[in-house]
Design a protein around this motif. Structure first.
Motif, PDB file in Angstrom:
ATOM      1  N   ASP A 106       7.671   6.110   0.243  1.00  0.00           N
ATOM      2  CA  ASP A 106       9.006   6.025  -0.664  1.00  0.00           C
ATOM      3  C   ASP A 106       9.430   7.228  -1.370  1.00  0.00           C
ATOM      4  N   PRO A 107      10.455   7.379  -1.576  1.00  0.00           N
ATOM      5  CA  PRO A 107      11.255   8.685  -1.963  1.00  0.00           C
ATOM      6  C   PRO A 107      10.907   8.550  -3.303  1.00  0.00           C
ATOM      7  N   LEU A 108      10.304   8.357  -3.864  1.00  0.00           N
ATOM      8  CA  LEU A 108      10.049   8.079  -5.916  1.00  0.00           C
ATOM      9  C   LEU A 108       8.761   9.080  -5.973  1.00  0.00           C
ATOM     10  N   PHE A 109       7.281   7.944  -5.183  1.00  0.00           N
ATOM     11  CA  PHE A 109       6.016   9.119  -6.087  1.00  0.00           C
ATOM     12  C   PHE A 109       5.915   9.746  -4.311  1.00  0.00           C
ATOM     13  N   HIS A 110       5.279   8.887  -3.205  1.00  0.00           N
ATOM     14  CA  HIS A 110       4.415   9.620  -2.043  1.00  0.00           C
ATOM     15  C   HIS A 110       5.265  10.788  -1.723  1.00  0.00           C
ATOM     16  N   ARG A 111       6.414  10.285  -1.583  1.00  0.00           N
ATOM     17  CA  ARG A 111       7.448  11.155  -0.456  1.00  0.00           C
ATOM     18  C   ARG A 111       7.518  13.019  -1.785  1.00  0.00           C
ATOM     19  N   ARG A 112       7.127  12.651  -2.390  1.00  0.00           N
ATOM     20  CA  ARG A 112       6.708  13.418  -3.731  1.00  0.00           C
ATOM     21  C   ARG A 112       5.993  14.221  -3.982  1.00  0.00           C
ATOM     22  N   LEU A 113       4.728  14.052  -3.872  1.00  0.00           N
ATOM     23  CA  LEU A 113       3.105  14.595  -3.353  1.00  0.00           C
ATOM     24  C   LEU A 113       3.031  15.825  -3.040  1.00  0.00           C
ATOM     25  N   PRO A 114       3.313  15.687  -1.997  1.00  0.00           N
ATOM     26  CA  PRO A 114       3.851  15.803  -0.607  1.00  0.00           C
ATOM     27  C   PRO A 114       2.839  15.164  -0.342  1.00  0.00           C
ATOM     28  N   LEU A 115       2.372  13.625   0.734  1.00  0.00           N
ATOM     29  CA  LEU A 115       1.181  12.928   1.230  1.00  0.00           C
ATOM     30  C   LEU A 115       1.887  12.476   2.396  1.00  0.00           C
ATOM     31  N   ASP A 116       1.054  13.513   3.193  1.00  0.00           N
ATOM     32  CA  ASP A 116       1.205  12.666   4.939  1.00  0.00           C
ATOM     33  C   ASP A 116       0.318  12.504   5.049  1.00  0.00           C
ATOM     34  N   GLU A 117      -0.488  12.008   6.624  1.00  0.00           N
ATOM     35  CA  GLU A 117      -1.464  10.723   6.556  1.00  0.00           C
ATOM     36  C   GLU A 117      -2.722  11.546   6.143  1.00  0.00           C
ATOM     37  N   LEU A 118      -2.937  13.185   6.643  1.00  0.00           N
ATOM     38  CA  LEU A 118      -4.279  13.469   6.735  1.00  0.00           C
ATOM     39  C   LEU A 118      -4.540  13.422   5.353  1.00  0.00           C
ATOM     40  N   ALA A 119      -2.968  13.606   4.442  1.00  0.00           N
ATOM     41  CA  ALA A 119      -3.828  13.389   2.995  1.00  0.00           C
ATOM     42  C   ALA A 119      -4.044  12.638   2.156  1.00  0.00           C
ATOM     43  N   ALA A 120      -3.349  11.119   2.555  1.00  0.00           N
ATOM     44  CA  ALA A 120      -4.322  10.224   2.347  1.00  0.00           C
ATOM     45  C   ALA A 120      -4.861   9.326   2.897  1.00  0.00           C
ATOM     46  N   ALA A 121      -6.495  10.392   3.832  1.00  0.00           N
ATOM     47  CA  ALA A 121      -7.133  10.335   4.763  1.00  0.00           C
ATOM     48  C   ALA A 121      -8.095  10.689   3.895  1.00  0.00           C
ATOM     49  N   ALA A 122      -7.619  12.393   3.281  1.00  0.00           N
ATOM     50  CA  ALA A 122      -8.428  12.718   2.545  1.00  0.00           C
ATOM     51  C   ALA A 122      -8.630  11.902   1.376  1.00  0.00           C
ATOM     52  N   LEU A 123      -7.534  11.442   0.419  1.00  0.00           N
ATOM     53  CA  LEU A 123      -7.881  10.659  -0.856  1.00  0.00           C
ATOM     54  C   LEU A 123      -8.951   9.656  -0.378  1.00  0.00           C
ATOM     55  N   GLN A 124      -9.299   9.389   0.696  1.00  0.00           N
ATOM     56  CA  GLN A 124     -10.162   7.562   0.848  1.00  0.00           C
ATOM     57  C   GLN A 124     -11.200   8.229   1.394  1.00  0.00           C
ATOM     58  N   ALA A 125     -11.522   9.625   1.736  1.00  0.00           N
ATOM     59  CA  ALA A 125     -12.873  10.116   2.183  1.00  0.00           C
ATOM     60  C   ALA A 125     -12.715  10.624   0.930  1.00  0.00           C
ATOM     61  N   ASN A 126     -13.123  10.851  -0.086  1.00  0.00           N
ATOM     62  CA  ASN A 126     -13.032  10.997  -1.512  1.00  0.00           C
ATOM     63  C   ASN A 126     -13.716   9.991  -2.180  1.00  0.00           C
ATOM     64  N   ALA A 127     -13.022   8.275  -1.586  1.00  0.00           N
ATOM     65  CA  ALA A 127     -13.216   7.822  -3.083  1.00  0.00           C
ATOM     66  C   ALA A 127     -14.206   6.899  -1.771  1.00  0.00           C
ATOM     67  N   LEU A 128     -14.545   6.878  -1.048  1.00  0.00           N
ATOM     68  CA  LEU A 128     -16.049   6.760   0.381  1.00  0.00           C
ATOM     69  C   LEU A 128     -16.738   7.423  -0.547  1.00  0.00           C
ATOM     70  N   GLU A 129     -16.764   8.460  -0.364  1.00  0.00           N
ATOM     71  CA  GLU A 129     -18.617  10.109  -0.719  1.00  0.00           C
ATOM     72  C   GLU A 129     -18.713   9.437  -2.297  1.00  0.00           C
ATOM     73  N   HIS A 130     -17.301   8.668  -2.832  1.00  0.00           N
ATOM     74  CA  HIS A 130     -17.464   8.621  -4.006  1.00  0.00           C
ATOM     75  C   HIS A 130     -18.474   7.492  -4.951  1.00  0.00           C
ATOM     76  N   ALA A 131     -18.112   6.186  -3.841  1.00  0.00           N
ATOM     77  CA  ALA A 131     -18.844   5.223  -3.559  1.00  0.00           C
ATOM     78  C   ALA A 131     -20.561   4.937  -3.049  1.00  0.00           C
ATOM     79  N   ALA A 132     -20.039   6.138  -2.029  1.00  0.00           N
ATOM     80  CA  ALA A 132     -21.948   5.288  -1.405  1.00  0.00           C
ATOM     81  C   ALA A 132     -21.872   7.180  -0.956  1.00  0.00           C
ATOM     82  N   PRO A 133     -22.851   7.875  -2.302  1.00  0.00           N
ATOM     83  CA  PRO A 133     -22.193   9.109  -1.505  1.00  0.00           C
ATOM     84  C   PRO A 133     -23.603   9.735  -1.134  1.00  0.00           C
ATOM     85  N   GLY A 134     -23.115  10.905   0.338  1.00  0.00           N
ATOM     86  CA  GLY A 134     -23.935  10.799   0.989  1.00  0.00           C
ATOM     87  C   GLY A 134     -23.190  10.786   2.687  1.00  0.00           C
ATOM     88  N   THR A 135     -22.040  10.033   2.536  1.00  0.00           N
ATOM     89  CA  THR A 135     -21.178   9.473   3.708  1.00  0.00           C
ATOM     90  C   THR A 135     -21.114  10.755   4.710  1.00  0.00           C
TER      91      THR A 135
END
Length: 383
Positions: A128-157
Motif C-alpha cells: 500500500d502506498p501510505l504505510f508499507h511502501r514508505r518504510l520501505p518494506l520488501d518480503e525479506l524485511a517482513a520475514a525479519a519482523l516475523q522472525a523477531n516476533a517468533l523469537e520473542h514468543a518462543a525464545p531459542g527459536t
C-alpha cells in the motif's frame, strides 16, 4: 477433492534454477519446459484445453507478462488465464477449472526471472502506498519482523532455525549435486535476525505441470498419477499491524480445509513426506506448527523426525533454502510432491511414498497460504 471430477497431476517439469545463458530467452525456456511436462505425461499440445499461468508484471519487468508466455506455452487459439498473486494460486485455479466439469486438461505454469533491476523494489511497489511502501518494506524485511516476533514468543527459536536451514541445504546438495552448497559459513546479517546463510538469494526458475480429469486419464491410459485429494487456501490481512506475526491462522484455516476434503484427522501420521515453503527457517517452523506436524512445545526435541531419514521427511528437494525462484517457489513445492508420488523425483526420491503434503506461502510474512494433499495412483489402460 470433495466435489466434481477427480483431478490428477500427470506431467511435471521443474527448473528451479535456470542456467545463466544469454543464448536462450525466457520464452525459449518456458517452451522447453512445457514440452517436457507434456512428454512426461505422454501428451502433446493437441491435448491442451486450457492454460493457467502465475505471472507477475513487477518481477518480469514488463506489462501484462502473460502475453509474453501465451505462444511458448501453447496458448494460441486456446483458453488462457493469468493470476498475478502467486504460482500456487495458478495450480488451484487450474484444478478448479477441471473440477467444474468445463475442462478435462489444464497446463499450469509459473516463472520467476531476475531481470528486474531490484526485486526488493518490485516487492515494495506491491505494498500500500501510505504505510508499507514508505518504510520501505520488501518480503525479506517482513520475514525479519516475523522472525523477531517468533523469537520473542518462543525464545531459542534462532538455534532451531539455523539447524533447519543446514538440514535442508544438505538435502538440496543431495538432490542437486553441484548446484547447491551443503555447508555455508555463518553469514552477515541481512535483515535482523536473518543472516545470509539462513536465506537464499533470488534465483531465476520456472515450473510447469499438466493436470487432467480422471475420465481423461483413464481414457488415455495415463500414469503414474498424483491425485489431488484436498486443497485449502486462505489469506492474512495485508496490513502487518493487524496480524500476530508469531502465528499463522490463515495456514491453519487452509490446512483444515485441505485435510477435511482428504479425510485426514491427524496430520502427524497421515503423510509419507512433505514440502514446506521455507523462505526463512523461522517461517518453516511456523508452517510446520500450523500444519499440525510439529507443535511448538515439541520443537526443541522433535525436529529430527523431519530429517531425510526421519518419520516424515520434509523438503527432500532442499526447499527454498536451496533454490529460490521467488514467485514460483510455492508451485515448485506442489510439483516436488507430485513427482515424489509419481516416482519421478530423481536423486531425492523417497521409495514407497503414497501420500504427500505440499505447503505454499507467498506475500509479506506468508500473507497467502495454500495447502495441497496429493496421493499416489495409477491411471487405467486405454481400451
Amino acid at each position: 477433492m470433495a466435489a466434481g471430477p477427480r483431478v490428477g497431476v500427470v506431467g511435471v517439469a521443474i527448473r528451479p534454477r535456470l542456467p545463466d545463458d544469454a543464448r536462450h530467452s525466457l520464452e525459449e525456456h518456458l517452451h522447453a519446459a512445457m514440452q517436457a511436462a507434456l512428454a512426461d505425461a505422454g501428451l502433446s499440445t493437441r491435448d491442451l484445453e486450457g492454460i493457467v499461468v502465475g505471472a507477475n508484471d513487477q518481477y518480469d519487468g514488463r506489462a501484462i507478462s502473460v502475453m509474453m508466455a501465451s505462444a511458448p506455452l501453447g496458448g494460441v487459439d486456446r483458453d488462457i488465464l493469468s493470476t498475478p498473486s502467486s504460482g500456487e494460486h495458478a495450480f488451484v485455479l487450474g484444478a478448479l477449472r477441471i473440477a467444474s466439469g468445463q475442462f478435462r486438461t489444464q497446463l499450469v505454469a509459473a516463472w520467476s526471472p531476475t531481470e528486474a533491476s531490484s526485486i526488493p523494489e518490485a516487492q515494495r511497489l506491491a505494498n500500500d502506498p501510505l504505510f508499507h511502501r514508505r518504510l520501505p518494506l520488501d518480503e525479506l524485511a517482513a520475514a525479519a519482523l516475523q522472525a523477531n516476533a517468533l523469537e520473542h514468543a518462543a525464545p531459542g527459536t534462532a538455534a532451531l532455525a539455523e539447524r533447519l536451514a543446514r538440514t535442508w541445504r544438505a538435502n538440496g546438495a543431495r538432490a542437486f549435486p553441484g548446484a547447491v552448497e551443503a555447508d555455508l559459513p555463518a553469514g552477515r546479517v541481512t535483515r535482523w535476525p536473518l543472516r545470509t546463510d539462513m536465506v537464499r538469494a533470488p534465483d531465476a526458475g520456472l515450473v510447469v505441470l499438466m493436470l487432467a480429469s480422471e475420465e481423461f486419464i483413464r481414457e488415455r491410459g495415463l500414469g503414474p498419477v498424483a491425485w489431488i485429494s484436498g486443497m485449502g487456501w486462505a489469506t492474512e490481512p495485508a496490513f502487518l499491524g493487524d496480524r500476530d506475526l508469531a502465528k499463522a491462522p490463515a495456514l491453519e484455516a487452509a490446512a483444515r480445509q485441505a485435510y477435511g476434503e482428504a479425510g485426514i484427522a491427524a496430520a502427524t501420521d497421515a503423510f509419507d513426506l512433505a514440502e514446506v515453503t521455507d523462505a526463512t527457517p523461522y517461517q518453516a517452523l511456523l508452517a510446520m506448527e500450523a500444519l499440525g506436524l510439529a507443535p511448538r512445545r515439541d520443537w526443541q526435541g522433535g525436529l529430527a523426525a523431519f530429517g531425510p531419514d526421519g518419520r516424515l521427511p520434509v523438503n527432500l528437494s532442499g526447499g527454498v533454502a536451496s533454490m529460490n525462484p521467488v514467485f514460483c517457489t510455492g508451485l515448485i513445492r506442489i510439483a516436488e510432491v507430485a513427482n515424489q508420488l509419481r516416482g519421478r523425483a530423481g536423486a531425492h526420491q523417497k521409495q514407497g511414498a503414497r501420500r504427500g503434503l505440499a505447503h505454499a506461502a507467498s506475500g509479506p510474512a506468508m500473507q497467502y497460504q495454500t495447502v495441497i494433499v496429493l496421493e499416489a495412483g495409477e491411471g487405467r489402460t486405454a481400451a
